[in-house]
Design a protein around this motif. Sequence first.
Motif, PDB file in Angstrom:
ATOM      1  N   GLY A 113       3.319   9.157  -0.045  1.00 56.69           N
ATOM      2  CA  GLY A 113       3.552   8.419  -1.284  1.00 56.69           C
ATOM      3  C   GLY A 113       4.621   7.339  -1.175  1.00 56.69           C
ATOM      4  N   LYS A 167       5.951   3.716  -0.496  1.00 55.09           N
ATOM      5  CA  LYS A 167       5.321   2.401  -0.605  1.00 55.09           C
ATOM      6  C   LYS A 167       5.600   1.573   0.667  1.00 55.09           C
ATOM      7  N   ASP A 221       0.844  -1.198   0.000  1.00 50.38           N
ATOM      8  CA  ASP A 221       0.000   0.000   0.000  1.00 50.38           C
ATOM      9  C   ASP A 221       0.876   1.243   0.000  1.00 50.38           C
ATOM     10  N   ASN A 222       0.229   2.390  -0.184  1.00 50.55           N
ATOM     11  CA  ASN A 222       0.994   3.637  -0.207  1.00 50.55           C
ATOM     12  C   ASN A 222       0.786   4.403   1.084  1.00 50.55           C
TER      13      ASN A 222
END
Lengths: 249, 249
Positions: free
Chosen positions: B203, B205, B198-199
């Motif tokens: 932003g 990861k 997910d981020n």
Amino acid sequence: MRRILKKILKKSPSSNQDGVFFEKISQILGFKPNTLKYYEKAFTHRSANKLDEKGNPISYERLEFLGDAMLGSVIAAHLYNKVPTGDEGYLTKMRSKIVSREHLNELGRDFKLVQFVESKVNPSHFGDNIHGNIFEAFIGAIYLDKGFEYCEKFIHEKIIKQYVNIERLEGKVISYKSLIIEWCQKEKKSFRFDVFEDNGKEGIKYFGVKLFIDEEVVSKARATSKKKAEETASKRAFFALQDLIEKKQ
Amino acid sequence: MRRILKKILKKSPSSNQDGVFFEKISQILGFKPNTLKYYEKAFTHRSANKLDEKGNPISYERLEFLGDAMLGSVIAAHLYNKVPTGDEGYLTKMRSKIVSREHLNELGRDFKLVQFVESKVNPSHFGDNIHGNIFEAFIGAIYLDKGFEYCEKFIHEKIIKQYVNIERLEGKVISYKSLIIEWCQKEKKSFRFDVFEDNGKEGIKYFGVKLFIDEEVVSKARATSKKKAEETASKRAFFALQDLIEKKQ
């Protein structure tokens, strides 16, 4: 029958020794120890080559680590409560002064702990740090024997009350002698030092000093100079009179 | 009457806040605190410019000094008892590892203590050490609030049992993942990692990982790499399963 007698005979001197050790340790502690073996360990030098029941070598070094930690936390708590205005840097610095190698050696010497050391080497060959090291180990033994609260109590009664003067550590008190003189003048008490000389074991000259306040001996000291002996006698008098002085100030 | 109402209205939100704070602190401690103000102090940054009733500035820095000392002595006693064969050098080294800045920061973060910080500056600007600093201050607050025994109990239950693995610290365990795999194979249990991506907020990861043993989720973790997340999940599983693993070995 002979074997039993032998056993009794064999056990008896050690029990007597234990009895003397128990009495001496109780006197230093100000309370009775539960388990003597911790204190025995606190005075066992590595060179004695002793092993515990599991075959691990016995020496005071591990207890020294433990005692150092306990001393550090009790002194930290004392300073925290005693100096509410002192910041972290001040508290750290003051604790370092109190638990300095020099001070711990002085404490170990004053408690005459070296008399208990068990070693293959003569303790006089260990140098000055032996006093501080076994002093720390002794604190570690108290913790193992009686827990933190007794450890704290001992450090308060026997060290903080008698050796820790924060103003002195802060450098505000120049000398105990001037402090005593000042107090005597204020209290309109007479004071005098009575000095005598003698020769030590290796021909070193010693100065012995008695401090009289109102013609009563309140402390004694012995050092290699008159000045040092007077300062030490004044320091002893200061801590003996501390309660009185603090109340009067 | 209006004045009384005003007082009640004024007092009420603060009491509610205290109630929430009390509950959260109790949950972390595992017991109920007596005096909340020590914990409040443990989370007060200097920049909040708060003063106590005597006009002394309140900040967690003094408590940090106290907590550091208490943590040091509890860990010292734990190591002394846990590793009877370790000499003074070993004990000192192991303690340094346990109370390393990095480890304390990790603990502070895991306890999510930063949520309580009172400051004029956003705590995210303080850098990583804020977590370890307030963690130490928190330990200091426990000591002042409940005494040494509770402090020791907290450190044992919440830190030593869950975070201190001596073999790992000695470098004998290469990774918790390999330890878990080895154990599962020995115990004939299935295991698998379930990974998802997910981020994060900025932003970045993240990899989320669930560790299943015999098709049951035993732990979860989230990190910036799959490897890191698996290792953290394994570490959590290890400490959760520790009793079981130790009994079986």
